[in-house]
Design an enzyme around this catalytic site. Structure first.
Site, PDB file in Angstrom:
ATOM      1  N   ASP A  22     -11.546  -8.597   0.738  1.00  0.00           N
ATOM      2  CA  ASP A  22     -10.957  -7.774  -0.319  1.00  0.00           C
ATOM      3  C   ASP A  22     -11.404  -6.327  -0.147  1.00  0.00           C
ATOM      4  O   ASP A  22     -12.346  -5.863  -0.783  1.00  0.00           O
ATOM      5  CB  ASP A  22     -11.383  -8.326  -1.683  1.00  0.00           C
ATOM      6  N   LYS A  58      -8.980  -3.606  -0.124  1.00  0.00           N
ATOM      7  CA  LYS A  58      -8.024  -2.728  -0.820  1.00  0.00           C
ATOM      8  C   LYS A  58      -7.793  -1.428  -0.036  1.00  0.00           C
ATOM      9  O   LYS A  58      -8.016  -0.321  -0.522  1.00  0.00           O
ATOM     10  CB  LYS A  58      -8.492  -2.419  -2.240  1.00  0.00           C
TER      11      LYS A  58
END
Length: 242
Positions: free
Chosen positions: A70, A72
């Site tokens: 994760d 982003k």
């Protein structure tokens, strides 16, 4: 309608994603040991990434454990492309980037240049810690649902693997992307759990019924007296909702 893509979950247990939101690799390994077999995917976010989590991600992937990185991603096209090519070599299963059209196009194009077919690019729509007041403060106009729907449509158009959204928008996203993309939902809390910093939440069973494929559930498991039992209880709720 559930996802029909190659990234679709294989079982109720596989649908459960556990964030390793702990400060050290040692604590992450302990949480994995406590829940292995009761969780389908382990998510490594920013906290652990800056404490050896990237190396851990490669190690887990090498052991056949599915990893959700994760990160982003959001940057200029060339940087996004280079990052995706490097991430593809790590062997992880999922990676996140912000669902801006140019960012997604650059990521998809870069992934197509690699030999990797098993990396699922996930577009992050609107963080589950944000509501419409937060969006307005950030310069966006219109409701949360409208922005999520637009970004989901963009993700489908460019060939992404999935979408990250609140469970409250899962049904809307499912209609927008059909079965082509998987829908991943944070902001899921078993009934009676503390919402923490999440603003747009739903129970595991309701999230599945709304159209979610994967559920990201952290503190109700990681902070439980018995993390394995907590994970198994959530999996049973998922199974009942299918």
């Amino acid at each position: 309608m559930a996802a029909s893509s190659r990234f679709a979950p294989k079982s109720a247990t596989h649908r459960l994603m556990l964030p390793l939101d702990v400060p050290t690799v040692e604590e992450a390994r302990a949480l994995i040991a406590a829940t292995k077999g009761a969780v389908g995917v382990y998510k490594i976010g920013m906290e652990l990434q800056f404490a050896g989590g990237l190396k851990l991600a490669e190690e887990l992937a090498g052991e056949g454990i599915e990893v959700f990185l994760d990160v982003k991603l959001l940057d200029i096209d060339n940087t996004i492309a280079s990052a995706v090519r490097n991430i593809a070599r790590m062997g992880v299963r999922f990676v996140t980037l912000h669902a801006y059209p140019r960012t997604m196009r650059a990521a998809v194009a870069a992934l197509q240049e690699t030999d990797t077919k098993d990396l699922c690019l996930l577009g992050v729509t609107v963080l589950t810690s944000m509501d419409e007041e937060d969006l307005l403060a950030a310069g966006y106009r219109g409701p949360v649902a409208g922005l999520v729907e637009a970004r989901a449509g963009d993700a489908r158009a460019v060939g992404m693997g999935g979408i990250v959204c609140s469970p409250l928008e899962a049904g809307l996203v499912r209609k927008a992307v059909g079965g082509e993309l998987v829908v991943v939902t944070p902001g899921v809390r078993p009934a009676g759990s503390d919402k923490g910093d999440q603003k747009r939440v739903m129970t595991p069973g309701d999230a599945i019924r709304a159209g979610s494929d994967y559920l990201v559930i952290g503190r109700p498991i990681s902070r439980a007296a018995d993390p394995r039992r907590a994970a198994e209880a959530i999996t049973a709720e998922i199974e009942a909702a299918l």
